[in-house]
Design a protein around this motif. Structure first.
Motif, short mmCIF file in Angstrom:
data_model
loop_
_atom_site.label_atom_id
_atom_site.label_comp_id
_atom_site.label_asym_id
_atom_site.label_seq_id
_atom_site.Cartn_x
_atom_site.Cartn_y
_atom_site.Cartn_z
N VAL A 42 0.78 -1.14 0.00
CA VAL A 42 0.08 0.16 -0.26
C VAL A 42 0.79 1.11 0.07
N GLN A 43 1.94 1.24 0.69
CA GLN A 43 2.86 2.24 0.89
C GLN A 43 2.33 3.45 0.99
N GLY A 44 1.33 3.77 2.23
CA GLY A 44 0.74 4.94 2.50
C GLY A 44 -0.25 5.40 1.40
N TRP A 45 -0.84 4.55 0.48
CA TRP A 45 -1.78 4.97 -0.58
C TRP A 45 -0.76 5.64 -1.73
N ALA A 46 0.14 4.76 -1.96
CA ALA A 46 1.18 5.49 -3.14
C ALA A 46 2.00 6.63 -2.69
N VAL A 47 1.92 6.89 -1.67
CA VAL A 47 3.08 7.98 -0.94
C VAL A 47 4.29 7.50 -0.91
N ASN A 48 4.86 6.57 -0.63
CA ASN A 48 6.16 6.13 -0.32
C ASN A 48 6.79 5.56 -1.74
N ARG A 368 -6.04 -3.43 -4.55
CA ARG A 368 -5.36 -2.36 -5.20
C ARG A 368 -4.10 -2.43 -4.84
N PHE A 369 -3.09 -2.41 -5.66
CA PHE A 369 -1.73 -2.63 -5.26
C PHE A 369 -0.78 -1.38 -5.64
N MET A 370 -0.24 -0.83 -4.72
CA MET A 370 0.64 0.45 -4.91
C MET A 370 1.87 0.34 -3.93
N PRO A 371 2.59 -0.56 -4.59
CA PRO A 371 3.92 -1.06 -3.85
C PRO A 371 4.94 0.26 -4.10
#
Length: 396
Positions: A42-48, A368-371
């Motif tokens: 998830v990374q903070g919803w594509a943040v990181n 949903r994937f946002m790695p």
């Protein structure tokens, strides 16, 4: 370490959170207060964009903090100039205003478009947006958004945001009148379930905007900064938007966003726009570090290689379990489930032992994937293997 329930009660409750406290992160991994590790998709919803606590961002922040944190936006500072130069050099835009969040950048886009309408279109103010879109949590950006029910949460909503249907050009055309100043959309609707605007639709919007002298505004808070396999999502369709907003990945984890515009649209006068922390050197130094990593030789090629690996692996899982396929661009992808058990899969992944995995289900029939954009091939393999294992547990 014991979970601090009394301390938690001091926080305003705005969402349901599991009883765990994250205390450390590195790359694609997080560690909670009990020492358990989690693979984070998830990374903070594509943040990181570069994962948790990337060394280059830590170095940039540390060095900048020892020199200058915030001289106020009434003065120039070096990191904000450097980051603005990079964005302009690698995009079709000429001017950049830095903000603190994607919602704030989108609020700025609304203001800029309306100011342009006052000057150039007889006070036209309406911005056509789209059903199921998500643009932020301020009153204006919630009104701009097409998320069901948001028009009633804090009524009355802000006027001037008629809703069209994504990938339906005629639905946009039908809403244009003499009060219309622009069209605003996400190149991929993230919260709606990773739904891309087609290339034909994006090109059709550009032509429609030109025909009616409207501004085309792209909300790239989630799709920008390499997330879709190109630096900006609009590049996939080969168009030139008039305004673009950035957020999330631009700061690699720190509060940073940007409002970008072409020269002929940049019509703010002194006093029209501002903000106490806007463009401060501490945050923009982090942004420079992120930007330079994305532009490093081979980085975007690696993003696209990992995207292909993840996409192909999700298709294998989909076929095995009789699901409905996957979709997305780059490392913003969705697995379309055949039943509404997304929340159960998320919970089972988090509870997996000895190591867990963080997943996101913005809709109950979808994951949903946002790695991190620098996720490794081995970590993508692990995501796919663990997901299959978790499906066995949830579905039997």
């Amino acid at each position: 370490m014991e979970f601090d329930r009394a301390g938690v009660r001091a926080l305003m409750e705005i969402t349901q959170r599991p009883e765990l406290v994250f205390v450390r992160g590195e790359g694609s991994w997080l560690q909670d207060h009990n020492g358990k590790r989690y693979l984070d998709t998830v990374q903070g919803w594509a943040v990181n964009a570069l994962g948790h606590s990337p060394a280059n961002v830590i170095k940039a922040i540390t060095e900048q903090a020892s020199k200058l944190i915030n001289p106020s936006p009434a003065f120039y500072n070096e990191p904000s100039i450097e980051l603005a130069k990079r964005i302009v050099e690698h995009s079709c835009f000429d001017r950049v205003f830095f903000a603190n969040s994607g919602g704030e950048a989108n609020e700025g886009a609304i203001k800029l478009a309306r100011k342009w309408g006052q000057i150039n279109k007889n006070n036209a103010f309406k911005i056509i947006s789209f059903e199921h879109s998500f643009h932020g949590r301020t009153l204006a950006t919630m009104s701009l958004s097409g998320k069901p029910g948001w028009d009633r949460m804090f009524a009355p909503q802000v006027d001037g945001f008629p809703k069209a249907k994504l990938n339906d050009l005629e639905s946009v055309r039908a809403l244009i009148d003499d009060q219309t100043v622009g069209i605003m959309l996400e190149p991929i609707q993230g919260e709606a379930g990773v739904i891309p605007a087609t290339v034909e639709f994006m090109q059709g919007l550009r032509a429609l905007a030109d025909e009616h002298k409207l501004l085309l505004i792209v909300d790239e808070v989630q799709t920008g900064m390499g997330r879709t396999g190109t630096l900006f999502g609009y590049e996939h369709s080969g168009i030139r938007p008039d305004i673009m907003t950035l957020g999330k990945g631009i700061g690699g984890g720190v509060p940073l966003a940007a409002l970008c515009a072409r020269e002929e649209v940049s019509c703010f006068q002194p006093g029209d726009q501002g903000g106490t922390y806007n463009g401060n050197p501490l945050m923009t130094a982090a942004g420079v570090a992120v930007f330079d990593e994305l532009m490093a030789p081979g980085f975007m090629e690696s993003v696209n290689a990992r995207a292909k690996q993840l996409s192909e692996g999700l298709l294998v899982i989909s076929a095995k379990w009789g699901m409905n396929g996957e979709r997305g661009e780059g490392l913003l992808r969705a697995l379309m489930l055949d039943q509404d058990d997304g929340p159960e899969i998320v919970a089972a992944a988090r509870d997996r032992a000895p190591e867990g995995m963080l997943l996101n289900s913005p809709r109950p029939n979808l994951l949903r994937f946002m790695p991190a954009l620098n996720i490794t091939a081995d970590e993508v393999d692990l995501i796919l293997a663990w997901l299959d294992e978790i499906l066995v547990k949830v579905r039997g």
